[in-house]
Design a protein around this motif. Sequence first.
Motif, PDB file in Angstrom:
ATOM      1  N   SER A   1       1.543   0.129  -2.711  1.00  0.00           N
ATOM      2  CA  SER A   1       0.299  -0.644  -2.721  1.00  0.00           C
ATOM      3  C   SER A   1       0.565  -2.114  -2.408  1.00  0.00           C
ATOM      4  CB  SER A   1      -0.409  -0.504  -4.071  1.00  0.00           C
ATOM      5  OG  SER A   1       0.408  -0.974  -5.134  1.00  0.00           O
ATOM      6  N   ILE A   2       1.650  -2.673  -2.955  1.00  0.00           N
ATOM      7  CA  ILE A   2       1.997  -4.072  -2.663  1.00  0.00           C
ATOM      8  C   ILE A   2       2.395  -4.218  -1.197  1.00  0.00           C
ATOM      9  CG2 ILE A   2       3.672  -5.898  -3.141  1.00  0.00           C
ATOM     10  CD1 ILE A   2       3.716  -4.887  -6.053  1.00  0.00           C
ATOM     11  N   LEU A   3       3.205  -3.277  -0.692  1.00  0.00           N
ATOM     12  CA  LEU A   3       3.622  -3.329   0.706  1.00  0.00           C
ATOM     13  C   LEU A   3       2.422  -3.279   1.645  1.00  0.00           C
ATOM     14  CD1 LEU A   3       5.803  -3.263   2.913  1.00  0.00           C
ATOM     15  CD2 LEU A   3       5.853  -0.775   2.665  1.00  0.00           C
ATOM     16  N   LEU A   4       1.491  -2.377   1.379  1.00  0.00           N
ATOM     17  CA  LEU A   4       0.311  -2.251   2.235  1.00  0.00           C
ATOM     18  C   LEU A   4      -0.611  -3.457   2.098  1.00  0.00           C
ATOM     19  CD1 LEU A   4      -0.366   1.543   1.667  1.00  0.00           C
ATOM     20  CD2 LEU A   4       0.500   0.471   3.749  1.00  0.00           C
ATOM     21  N   GLY A   5      -0.658  -4.036   0.894  1.00  0.00           N
ATOM     22  CA  GLY A   5      -1.410  -5.274   0.722  1.00  0.00           C
ATOM     23  C   GLY A   5      -0.821  -6.401   1.550  1.00  0.00           C
ATOM     24  N   LEU A   6       0.506  -6.480   1.608  1.00  0.00           N
ATOM     25  CA  LEU A   6       1.170  -7.492   2.426  1.00  0.00           C
ATOM     26  C   LEU A   6       0.931  -7.247   3.917  1.00  0.00           C
ATOM     27  CD1 LEU A   6       4.563  -7.889   0.527  1.00  0.00           C
ATOM     28  CD2 LEU A   6       2.677  -9.526   0.616  1.00  0.00           C
ATOM     29  N   VAL A   7       0.922  -5.970   4.318  1.00  0.00           N
ATOM     30  CA  VAL A   7       0.618  -5.638   5.711  1.00  0.00           C
ATOM     31  C   VAL A   7      -0.765  -6.164   6.083  1.00  0.00           C
ATOM     32  CG1 VAL A   7       0.105  -3.734   7.299  1.00  0.00           C
ATOM     33  CG2 VAL A   7       2.134  -3.639   5.836  1.00  0.00           C
ATOM     34  N   PHE A   8      -1.734  -5.959   5.199  1.00  0.00           N
ATOM     35  CA  PHE A   8      -3.093  -6.457   5.432  1.00  0.00           C
ATOM     36  C   PHE A   8      -3.115  -7.982   5.536  1.00  0.00           C
ATOM     37  CE2 PHE A   8      -6.710  -8.210   2.860  1.00  0.00           C
ATOM     38  CZ  PHE A   8      -7.618  -8.263   3.914  1.00  0.00           C
TER      39      PHE A   8
ATOM     40  N   TYR B   1      -3.759 -12.561   8.816  1.00  0.00           N
ATOM     41  CA  TYR B   1      -3.429 -13.982   8.911  1.00  0.00           C
ATOM     42  C   TYR B   1      -2.887 -14.316  10.296  1.00  0.00           C
ATOM     43  CZ  TYR B   1      -1.119 -18.452   7.999  1.00  0.00           C
ATOM     44  OH  TYR B   1      -0.699 -19.767   8.058  1.00  0.00           O
ATOM     45  N   ALA B   2      -2.047 -13.424  10.837  1.00  0.00           N
ATOM     46  CA  ALA B   2      -1.499 -13.649  12.171  1.00  0.00           C
ATOM     47  C   ALA B   2      -2.601 -13.651  13.222  1.00  0.00           C
ATOM     48  CB  ALA B   2      -0.458 -12.570  12.493  1.00  0.00           C
TER      49      ALA B   2
ATOM     50  N   PHE C   1     -11.965  -2.979   1.358  1.00  0.00           N
ATOM     51  CA  PHE C   1     -12.106  -1.983   2.421  1.00  0.00           C
ATOM     52  C   PHE C   1     -10.790  -1.757   3.153  1.00  0.00           C
ATOM     53  CE2 PHE C   1     -13.047  -0.925   6.887  1.00  0.00           C
ATOM     54  CZ  PHE C   1     -13.659   0.303   6.691  1.00  0.00           C
ATOM     55  N   VAL C   2     -10.148  -2.840   3.603  1.00  0.00           N
ATOM     56  CA  VAL C   2      -8.926  -2.686   4.397  1.00  0.00           C
ATOM     57  C   VAL C   2      -7.775  -2.174   3.535  1.00  0.00           C
ATOM     58  CG1 VAL C   2      -7.254  -3.858   5.868  1.00  0.00           C
ATOM     59  CG2 VAL C   2      -9.673  -4.482   5.997  1.00  0.00           C
ATOM     60  N   TRP C   3      -7.646  -2.701   2.318  1.00  0.00           N
ATOM     61  CA  TRP C   3      -6.537  -2.290   1.451  1.00  0.00           C
ATOM     62  C   TRP C   3      -6.650  -0.809   1.085  1.00  0.00           C
ATOM     63  CZ3 TRP C   3      -5.398  -4.127  -4.225  1.00  0.00           C
ATOM     64  CH2 TRP C   3      -4.051  -3.884  -4.509  1.00  0.00           C
TER      65      TRP C   3
END
Length: 267
Positions: free
Chosen positions: A35-42, A47-48, A95-97
Amino acid sequence: MAGELTTQGYIKHHLTNASVGEGFWTWHVDTLAWSILLGLVFIISFYAVARKATVGVPGKFQCFVEMIVEFVGNSVKDTFHGKNPLIAPLALTIFVWVLLMNTMDIIPVDWLPSLAALIGGESWETISSGQSHIYMKVVPTTDLNMTAALALGVFILMIFYSIKIKGVGGFLKELYAHPFNTPWLYWFNFILEVIALIAKPMSLALRLFGNLYAGELIFILIAGLMGVWQLPAHFIWAAFHLLVIPLQAFIFMMLTIVYLSLAHEDH
């Protein structure tokens, strides 16, 4: 991997979280990590895109992100009737997470656990014989602890904004004076409203968990019963599951917006 295991043992292995601790303080480290990894992906990907956004012809990924942002923004405008700059970013995050966490369900159930076992030093013979001691659930939303934590966060915001907008007295009055504004029915109103209030986060958590858990269980059954021949059946079920994955993320987001909109109504 499933060939030398009973189907029951295979299912149990794949539905067991990697955990540390005991009792109440048991931590599901696979759920937390994914969940943390996917949150960081989002966060990093959006941001990029925001940093490199151009006013000219956007790239494909920028166009995709803009479509998601516009979709969520329109959903908030149509549903939320208060004024709060937090709601749109919160809805986008949810939604995205949740969508990313749900999408992990598409990955064949043996791939990532087997890779984790190899990284953990186990031999391929041990893994393929079903004797691996490495547990990993890669779909965070199939863990009730995760969906309950998301729902609890929404519930806290509901209570916070209800008290902020209506005051403590107004919030309590909604509990005991609705729907029957008669003193001798206040006790009955209070029971009804408290049950309805608690049911909101419970329904959020259980709906998301139930749908994703059922879908994951079918994937595991396909893999357990068909072994190496699982991929054709897996992708057939995955094609249907592509409807469930965004739908459940959308429902969770919309109910969050609705609940927070009700919290902002001052009667």
